[in-house]
Write a protein that holds these residues in place. Structure first.
Motif, PDB file in Angstrom:
ATOM      1  N   LYS A  83       0.724  -1.098   0.015  1.00  0.00           N
ATOM      2  CA  LYS A  83      -0.106  -0.104   0.035  1.00  0.00           C
ATOM      3  C   LYS A  83       0.848   1.313   0.019  1.00  0.00           C
ATOM      4  O   LYS A  83       0.474   2.424  -0.510  1.00  0.00           O
ATOM      5  N   ASP A  84       1.937   1.175   0.495  1.00  0.00           N
ATOM      6  CA  ASP A  84       3.013   2.312   0.378  1.00  0.00           C
ATOM      7  C   ASP A  84       3.953   2.458  -0.610  1.00  0.00           C
ATOM      8  O   ASP A  84       4.721   3.319  -0.540  1.00  0.00           O
ATOM      9  N   SER A  85       3.621   1.653  -1.678  1.00  0.00           N
ATOM     10  CA  SER A  85       4.629   1.450  -2.777  1.00  0.00           C
ATOM     11  C   SER A  85       4.075   2.339  -3.933  1.00  0.00           C
ATOM     12  O   SER A  85       2.722   2.614  -3.803  1.00  0.00           O
ATOM     13  N   ASP A  86       4.627   2.308  -4.968  1.00  0.00           N
ATOM     14  CA  ASP A  86       4.231   2.865  -6.056  1.00  0.00           C
ATOM     15  C   ASP A  86       3.119   1.892  -6.894  1.00  0.00           C
ATOM     16  O   ASP A  86       3.349   0.829  -6.578  1.00  0.00           O
ATOM     17  N   ARG A  87       2.366   2.439  -7.628  1.00  0.00           N
ATOM     18  CA  ARG A  87       1.140   1.934  -8.234  1.00  0.00           C
ATOM     19  C   ARG A  87       1.860   0.848  -9.370  1.00  0.00           C
ATOM     20  O   ARG A  87       2.857   1.172  -9.868  1.00  0.00           O
ATOM     21  N   PRO A  88       1.102  -0.284  -9.661  1.00  0.00           N
ATOM     22  CA  PRO A  88       1.615  -1.317 -10.320  1.00  0.00           C
ATOM     23  C   PRO A  88       1.527  -0.642 -11.815  1.00  0.00           C
ATOM     24  O   PRO A  88       0.732   0.145 -12.165  1.00  0.00           O
ATOM     25  N   ILE A  89       2.562  -1.105 -12.878  1.00  0.00           N
ATOM     26  CA  ILE A  89       2.340  -0.707 -14.034  1.00  0.00           C
ATOM     27  C   ILE A  89       1.431  -1.496 -15.007  1.00  0.00           C
ATOM     28  O   ILE A  89       1.622  -2.694 -15.198  1.00  0.00           O
ATOM     29  N   LEU A  90       0.217  -0.905 -15.270  1.00  0.00           N
ATOM     30  CA  LEU A  90      -0.877  -1.644 -15.935  1.00  0.00           C
ATOM     31  C   LEU A  90      -0.976  -0.716 -17.232  1.00  0.00           C
ATOM     32  O   LEU A  90      -1.135   0.379 -17.354  1.00  0.00           O
ATOM     33  N   PRO A  91      -1.049  -1.542 -18.505  1.00  0.00           N
ATOM     34  CA  PRO A  91      -1.377  -0.931 -19.745  1.00  0.00           C
ATOM     35  C   PRO A  91      -2.766  -0.258 -19.736  1.00  0.00           C
ATOM     36  O   PRO A  91      -3.518  -1.232 -19.821  1.00  0.00           O
ATOM     37  N   LEU A  92      -2.890   0.613 -20.160  1.00  0.00           N
ATOM     38  CA  LEU A  92      -4.301   1.437 -20.314  1.00  0.00           C
ATOM     39  C   LEU A  92      -4.647   1.289 -21.709  1.00  0.00           C
ATOM     40  O   LEU A  92      -5.662   1.081 -22.051  1.00  0.00           O
ATOM     41  N   ILE A  93      -3.653   1.593 -22.391  1.00  0.00           N
ATOM     42  CA  ILE A  93      -3.833   1.353 -24.008  1.00  0.00           C
ATOM     43  C   ILE A  93      -2.405   0.599 -24.268  1.00  0.00           C
ATOM     44  O   ILE A  93      -1.411   0.512 -24.086  1.00  0.00           O
TER      45      ILE A  93
END
Length: 213
Positions: free
Chosen positions: A149-159
């Motif tokens: 919860k205190d880490s960077d957001r996961p890399i998720l492709p939006l496109i």
């Protein structure tokens, strides 16, 4: 003695041939092999084994199936690049195992992934508690990617390659309207103009199709 020399020659030749074929197939770690890659690798090994077991059979009968398998793999890879649906069927995609500290029970059942495996992989990544996990993704390779919860957001492709990944928007608390507004603000009228788009801690990262380093 002659048969022994034939076996040695065939072994060396098939070894070199398979190395060349695997190089053409592309670089992947063993754990990252797709179903197609794995099946083709196993079949090539079987074809080579048959050729070595029967020194009297024409070597061409081993070379031809290996080349056919190479063509199948290259074709499947090309289709995979062009079609996300095909890629999802063949390679699969990440599955959300933990969301905001809650284990997704239906997902782990569907993935046939038990609690013991989950806890083991959490321990291996020094995660003290499930409650500390914002998201945990079971990747297609079988590895568990954990974001506390205190880490960077996961890399998720939006496109991805011009196609909006709608299933990823709720994971970052966004919707289609927000994404289209962001694209318009960046000067893009359509997602088809975008090769890759994601949201990181620095904001929107958009790579236009055809762009090179």
């Amino acid at each position: 003695m002659e048969d022994l020399l034939i076996v040695i020659w065939r072994t060396v030749f098939l070894y070199v041939l398979i190395i060349v074929v695997l190089r053409i197939m592309g670089k992947r770690e063993l754990g990252e092999l797709s179903v197609v890659d794995l099946v083709i690798s196993v079949l090539m090994a079987e074809v080579a084994a048959f050729a070595l077991d029967d020194p009297d059979s024409p070597l061409f009968m081993a070379i031809m199936p290996i080349l056919v398998l190479l063509i199948i793999q290259i074709t499947a890879s090309f289709i995979s690049l062009k079609s996300k649906k095909f890629r999802d069927v063949v390679e699969g995609g990440p599955a959300v195992i933990i969301r905001n500290g809650v284990i997704e029970e239906q997902t782990i059942r569907r993935q046939r992934y038990n609690i013991d495996n989950l806890l083991q992989q959490l321990r291996e990544q020094q995660v003290a508690s499930v409650r500390n996990v914002a998201y945990a993704f079971l990747e297609a390779s079988g590895n568990l990617a954990v974001f506390e919860k205190d880490s960077d957001r996961p890399i998720l492709p939006l496109i991805s390659d011009g196609v909006i990944q709608k299933e990823h928007l709720p994971l970052i608390g966004k919707d289609m309207e927000w994404l289209m507004n962001e694209l318009n603000a960046a000067g893009y009228s359509s997602p088809e103009q975008v090769f890759f788009c994601t949201l990181d801690k620095e904001g929107m990262h958009i790579q236009e199709k055809g762009r090179t380093g």
